[in-house]
Design a protein around this motif. Structure first.
Motif, PDB file in Angstrom:
ATOM      1  N   ARG A 265      40.165  84.631 -46.841  1.00 60.58           N
ATOM      2  CA  ARG A 265      40.145  85.377 -45.588  1.00 60.58           C
ATOM      3  C   ARG A 265      40.743  86.768 -45.804  1.00 60.58           C
ATOM      4  NH1 ARG A 265      44.347  82.977 -41.827  1.00 60.58           N
ATOM      5  NH2 ARG A 265      45.605  84.159 -43.282  1.00 60.58           N
ATOM      6  N   ASP A 266      41.847  86.844 -46.539  1.00 59.85           N
ATOM      7  CA  ASP A 266      42.473  88.141 -46.782  1.00 59.85           C
ATOM      8  C   ASP A 266      41.714  88.964 -47.799  1.00 59.85           C
ATOM      9  OD1 ASP A 266      44.282  87.273 -45.049  1.00 59.85           O
ATOM     10  OD2 ASP A 266      45.897  86.971 -46.483  1.00 59.85           O
ATOM     11  N   ARG A 267      41.060  88.271 -48.720  1.00 56.18           N
ATOM     12  CA  ARG A 267      40.288  88.995 -49.727  1.00 56.18           C
ATOM     13  C   ARG A 267      39.171  89.799 -49.057  1.00 56.18           C
ATOM     14  NH1 ARG A 267      35.975  87.284 -52.775  1.00 56.18           N
ATOM     15  NH2 ARG A 267      35.707  88.364 -54.736  1.00 56.18           N
ATOM     16  N   GLU A 268      38.653  89.271 -47.958  1.00 65.00           N
ATOM     17  CA  GLU A 268      37.594  89.982 -47.242  1.00 65.00           C
ATOM     18  C   GLU A 268      38.044  91.368 -46.799  1.00 65.00           C
ATOM     19  OE1 GLU A 268      34.415  89.339 -46.575  1.00 65.00           O
ATOM     20  OE2 GLU A 268      34.601  87.582 -47.862  1.00 65.00           O
ATOM     21  N   MET A 269      39.329  91.511 -46.438  1.00 63.80           N
ATOM     22  CA  MET A 269      39.836  92.827 -46.005  1.00 63.80           C
ATOM     23  C   MET A 269      39.699  93.845 -47.120  1.00 63.80           C
ATOM     24  SD  MET A 269      43.285  91.877 -43.949  1.00 63.80           S
ATOM     25  CE  MET A 269      43.619  93.548 -43.433  1.00 63.80           C
ATOM     26  N   ILE A 270      40.062  93.414 -48.328  1.00 61.48           N
ATOM     27  CA  ILE A 270      39.975  94.328 -49.467  1.00 61.48           C
ATOM     28  C   ILE A 270      38.511  94.656 -49.747  1.00 61.48           C
ATOM     29  CG2 ILE A 270      40.505  94.577 -51.903  1.00 61.48           C
ATOM     30  CD1 ILE A 270      42.855  92.667 -51.477  1.00 61.48           C
ATOM     31  N   LEU A 271      37.659  93.630 -49.704  1.00 64.65           N
ATOM     32  CA  LEU A 271      36.242  93.867 -49.981  1.00 64.65           C
ATOM     33  C   LEU A 271      35.645  94.810 -48.935  1.00 64.65           C
ATOM     34  CD1 LEU A 271      34.796  90.444 -51.151  1.00 64.65           C
ATOM     35  CD2 LEU A 271      35.994  92.175 -52.428  1.00 64.65           C
ATOM     36  N   ASN A 272      36.104  94.707 -47.686  1.00 64.94           N
ATOM     37  CA  ASN A 272      35.591  95.600 -46.657  1.00 64.94           C
ATOM     38  C   ASN A 272      35.940  97.048 -46.956  1.00 64.94           C
ATOM     39  OD1 ASN A 272      34.366  93.666 -45.176  1.00 64.94           O
ATOM     40  ND2 ASN A 272      36.042  93.384 -43.729  1.00 64.94           N
TER      41      ASN A 272
ATOM     42  N   ALA B 100      42.868  91.333 -55.264  1.00 67.92           N
ATOM     43  CA  ALA B 100      41.717  90.488 -54.925  1.00 67.92           C
ATOM     44  C   ALA B 100      41.464  89.469 -56.018  1.00 67.92           C
ATOM     45  CB  ALA B 100      40.487  91.353 -54.698  1.00 67.92           C
ATOM     46  N   ASN B 101      41.591  89.911 -57.279  1.00 69.25           N
ATOM     47  CA  ASN B 101      41.364  89.000 -58.401  1.00 69.25           C
ATOM     48  C   ASN B 101      42.408  87.891 -58.431  1.00 69.25           C
ATOM     49  OD1 ASN B 101      40.227  88.500 -61.286  1.00 69.25           O
ATOM     50  ND2 ASN B 101      42.428  88.538 -61.476  1.00 69.25           N
ATOM     51  N   HIS B 102      43.669  88.272 -58.240  1.00 65.10           N
ATOM     52  CA  HIS B 102      44.717  87.248 -58.293  1.00 65.10           C
ATOM     53  C   HIS B 102      44.595  86.289 -57.119  1.00 65.10           C
ATOM     54  CE1 HIS B 102      46.230  88.868 -61.798  1.00 65.10           C
ATOM     55  NE2 HIS B 102      47.241  89.604 -61.371  1.00 65.10           N
ATOM     56  N   GLN B 103      44.162  86.818 -55.967  1.00 70.75           N
ATOM     57  CA  GLN B 103      43.953  85.920 -54.830  1.00 70.75           C
ATOM     58  C   GLN B 103      42.907  84.869 -55.182  1.00 70.75           C
ATOM     59  OE1 GLN B 103      43.027  88.759 -51.782  1.00 70.75           O
ATOM     60  NE2 GLN B 103      44.989  88.430 -50.771  1.00 70.75           N
ATOM     61  N   LEU B 104      41.819  85.326 -55.804  1.00 71.43           N
ATOM     62  CA  LEU B 104      40.768  84.370 -56.166  1.00 71.43           C
ATOM     63  C   LEU B 104      41.262  83.401 -57.234  1.00 71.43           C
ATOM     64  CD1 LEU B 104      37.117  85.088 -56.224  1.00 71.43           C
ATOM     65  CD2 LEU B 104      37.970  83.889 -58.177  1.00 71.43           C
ATOM     66  N   ALA B 105      42.050  83.927 -58.172  1.00 63.58           N
ATOM     67  CA  ALA B 105      42.535  83.058 -59.255  1.00 63.58           C
ATOM     68  C   ALA B 105      43.454  81.982 -58.711  1.00 63.58           C
ATOM     69  CB  ALA B 105      43.267  83.910 -60.296  1.00 63.58           C
ATOM     70  N   VAL B 106      44.379  82.382 -57.835  1.00 59.51           N
ATOM     71  CA  VAL B 106      45.312  81.395 -57.276  1.00 59.51           C
ATOM     72  C   VAL B 106      44.565  80.417 -56.382  1.00 59.51           C
ATOM     73  CG1 VAL B 106      47.319  81.106 -55.792  1.00 59.51           C
ATOM     74  CG2 VAL B 106      47.281  82.938 -57.444  1.00 59.51           C
TER      75      VAL B 106
ATOM     76  N   PHE C 144      42.922  78.162 -50.350  1.00 61.37           N
ATOM     77  CA  PHE C 144      41.640  78.807 -50.671  1.00 61.37           C
ATOM     78  C   PHE C 144      41.110  79.552 -49.456  1.00 61.37           C
ATOM     79  CE2 PHE C 144      36.992  78.208 -50.459  1.00 61.37           C
ATOM     80  CZ  PHE C 144      36.595  78.908 -51.570  1.00 61.37           C
ATOM     81  N   LEU C 145      41.160  78.892 -48.310  1.00 61.88           N
ATOM     82  CA  LEU C 145      40.641  79.517 -47.093  1.00 61.88           C
ATOM     83  C   LEU C 145      41.496  80.724 -46.696  1.00 61.88           C
ATOM     84  CD1 LEU C 145      39.824  76.341 -45.010  1.00 61.88           C
ATOM     85  CD2 LEU C 145      38.213  77.791 -46.189  1.00 61.88           C
ATOM     86  N   TYR C 146      42.807  80.568 -46.776  1.00 60.95           N
ATOM     87  CA  TYR C 146      43.692  81.674 -46.386  1.00 60.95           C
ATOM     88  C   TYR C 146      43.490  82.883 -47.280  1.00 60.95           C
ATOM     89  CZ  TYR C 146      46.443  78.541 -43.420  1.00 60.95           C
ATOM     90  OH  TYR C 146      46.847  77.682 -42.452  1.00 60.95           O
ATOM     91  N   LEU C 147      43.441  82.621 -48.607  1.00 58.29           N
ATOM     92  CA  LEU C 147      43.366  83.731 -49.547  1.00 58.29           C
ATOM     93  C   LEU C 147      42.011  84.420 -49.477  1.00 58.29           C
ATOM     94  CD1 LEU C 147      45.291  82.059 -52.449  1.00 58.29           C
ATOM     95  CD2 LEU C 147      45.969  84.115 -51.292  1.00 58.29           C
TER      96      LEU C 147
END
Lengths: 384, 219
Positions: free
Chosen positions: A144-151, A120-126, A139-142
């Motif tokens: 969107r996927d980060r939400e899965m981890i947060l869920n 999740a951190n690397h997704q946000l960093a990239v 930004f939008l793609y990453l």
């Protein structure tokens, strides 16, 4: 050794004068409330002075007034992008100080959550690095996927961003029943999106032009400044605490330490630091896959070993772990009471930021944003 | 509450809307509120998620601006420290009227977890600038933030511009008076502080040095 970027314009012919400008503290590209006092000659950066302290939240002093379990939520708020990883060194250190041996299942859960949070951190960093370069779609793609981890984190701990999930001696709750399946879903989605992002952003010729040969950090300078994490590995040094000083069960798992190779430009430039993050996501996926394969089916009481009253014996300990941003360490001094006598955090971002003035001299002012983005700092951790 | 809902009204209907100029103005104002990005801490990360694909804040008409001069309201998301206090006030003063303030998260509301031992934390941004909407949470869920945003839009859409006070509903009047009172208090305090600030000889003196700490301990 370090080849500076070639600038076509001959600035000796242009009449420029030196001036000092402020960037921040509310500039969106400074990744937080950081103020950079930049001395420029025309458009060339000649000096950078970072001013910090706009988010000083009195962490170390407040810890002296808290009991040991109460410290964990404050640690969450240090590096708020990777809270699970933040809690890890503190919790592991406290367990070592108190002599608690947590069972393998809890260690596996901790590893899984730490690696998920690393993704999740690397997704946000990239994503934000791409945003700095002007690429909005990744930004939008990453995210969107980060939400899965947060869920998944939310199902386990109740918090989307700040978790207080790792407790001294155990966990707050057991993992949700759908844990394994969700992890596998996340891994497959992350791999798919990473492939897209590699094509869309990392391999994009505009992005490559923008990031190669910018902010070159030679290996010797990196070691001298004490940087760690992807910033250090981007300079080609193979140093990862998960390998060199394994904690939890990392020594039993098979994964590679990603290092920069200088594929596109010079070794240790912004592109290298970024590609390390992209490839580390894949390594984290590999670790999570192995955890899921070895994960015991029967559930256990995750709070069985949580002490009712945390009162460690007199002593001190330095406990460190590989944060997504680098080495995070806590120096805990106990005087035998319920409150820590002294709590000191070795903040990764603080050390990584210190290298900024060294590597940004001589580049254009627009490159400064890229260099800052490639360091992936978090002001909550710097100011504490 | 929306103006366009009246198109389906049995009496007005058929593409005709009967209303005042004020309705039209407020409709436009409330549905295109541009905000000033002011991410400070953890809440700013949640705020980025709000702007991203999953939650998509732009569907409410809220578009991020980086300059205070283009913004209708400011969202203070995160811990406000004493070092930041001067800047937050400067940014607020640079915004043009009518301006609104949203406070996002416990830290901006009251100081949050740093209420007791945070010697460098301002105990609530409402000690600096008048706040219209508070969103609780640490950090607030995106849904909670949307509720706050809709509340602000509702507040803007019912605000009196031309209406006489006698014709206003009691609820609207109370809201208006509360807002006016807050702004008046702010102006009085700002004038006082400016006098103190200009009279201060001490180098590095901050307008918000120890005042807020003392207030925090008294209450």
């Amino acid at each position: 050794m370090t080849e500076k970027r070639i600038i076509d314009v001959d600035y000796s012919q242009v009449d420029t004068e030196r001036m000092r400008i402020n960037m921040g503290p509310q500039h969106p590209s400074t990744h937080g409330v950081l103020r950079l006092e930049v001395e420029v000659d025309g458009e060339i950066v000649t000096d950078v002075v970072p001013h910090i302290g706009y988010l000083h939240r009195c962490f170390e002093k407040a810890c002296e007034k808290m009991s040991y379990p109460q410290v964990i939520p404050f640690i969450d708020r240090m590096d708020y992008i990777a809270s699970m990883n933040n809690e890890l060194p503190y919790v592991v250190g406290m367990e070592k100080l108190m002599g608690i041996n947590v069972p393998d299942r809890i260690q596996l859960i901790r590893m899984a959550f730490a690696e998920l949070n690393r993704i999740a951190n690397h997704q946000l960093a990239v994503a934000t690095f791409g945003l700095d370069a002007g690429a909005f779609t990744p930004f939008l793609y990453l995210f969107r996927d980060r939400e899965m981890i947060l869920n998944l984190f939310e199902k386990a701990s109740g918090g989307r961003l700040l978790y207080n999930y790792f407790w001294i001696g155990g966990l707050m709750h057991d993992v949700p029943p759908t844990f394994k399946q969700e992890c596998l879903n996340i891994i497959s989605t992350v791999r798919k999106t990473n492939e897209e992002v590699m094509n869309l952003l990392i391999g994009n010729s505009i992005f490559i032009e923008r990031t190669i040969n910018v902010g070159i950090l030679p290996a010797d300078v990196a070691v001298n400044f004490g940087v760690s994490g992807p910033v250090l590995r981007g300079s080609g040094l193979n140093y990862d605490l998960r390998r060199s000083e394994p904690y939890l069960l990392y020594d039993k798992f098979d994964f590679d330490v990603v290092v920069g190779k200088g594929e596109m430009g010079t070794l240790g430039d912004c592109w290298d630091r970024n590609i390390v993050r992209m490839r580390e996501m894949e390594e984290s996926c590999k670790i999570i896959e192995q955890i899921i394969a070895n994960f015991p089916d029967e559930s256990s009481d995750v709070r069985a070993l949580v002490p009712r009253r945390v009162k460690p014996p007199k002593g001190e300990i330095y406990s460190k772990a590989e944060n997504p941003k680098g080495e995070l360490g806590f120096y805990i001094v106990s005087d035998g009471t319920v409150n820590p006598y002294r709590m000191r955090a070795r903040a990764t971002s603080f050390v990584n930021l210190s290298v900024l003035p060294e590597i940004s001299k001589g580049y254009m002012i627009a490159d400064l944003i890229m260099i800052l983005g490639s360091l992936d700092i978090v002001l909550g951790e710097i100011d504490r | 509450m929306g103006l366009l809902n009246r198109l389906d009204d049995p009496i007005q209907g058929d593409g005709i809307i009967l209303g005042t100029v004020e309705d039209l103005l407020n409709w436009g104002r409330s549905k295109s509120d541009w905000y000033l990005q002011f991410g400070l801490a953890c809440c700013a990360i949640e705020f980025m998620a709000l702007n991203a694909a999953h939650f998509d804040m732009m569907r409410f008409g809220a578009i991020p601006r980086t300059s205070p001069r283009q913004a209708d309201f400011i969202i203070v998301s995160g811990t406000v420290t004493l070092k930041m206090a001067d800047r937050i006030k400067t940014l607020y003063e640079q915004m043009s009227e009518p301006r609104y303030v949203m406070s996002m998260g416990s830290c901006a509301n009251t100081g949050g977890p740093y209420w007791e031992h945070g010697y460098h934390v301002v105990k609530g941004v409402d000690r600096l600038i008048p706040v219209d909407v508070y969103v609780p949470g640490c950090p607030p869920r995106p849904e909670a933030f949307f509720e706050g945003l809709v509340k602000l839009q509702k507040m803007i859409s019912t605000q009196a511009i031309f209406r006489k006070r006698e014709k206003m509903s009691a609820e609207d009047l109370a809201a208006l008076e509360l807002r006016n009172k807050k702004i008046q208090e702010y102006n009085e305090r700002a004038a006082q502080e400016n006098i103190e600030f200009t009279n201060a000889k001490h180098v590095g003196y901050s307008r918000y040095s120890l005042d807020f700490l003392n207030k925090g301990e008294q209450s």
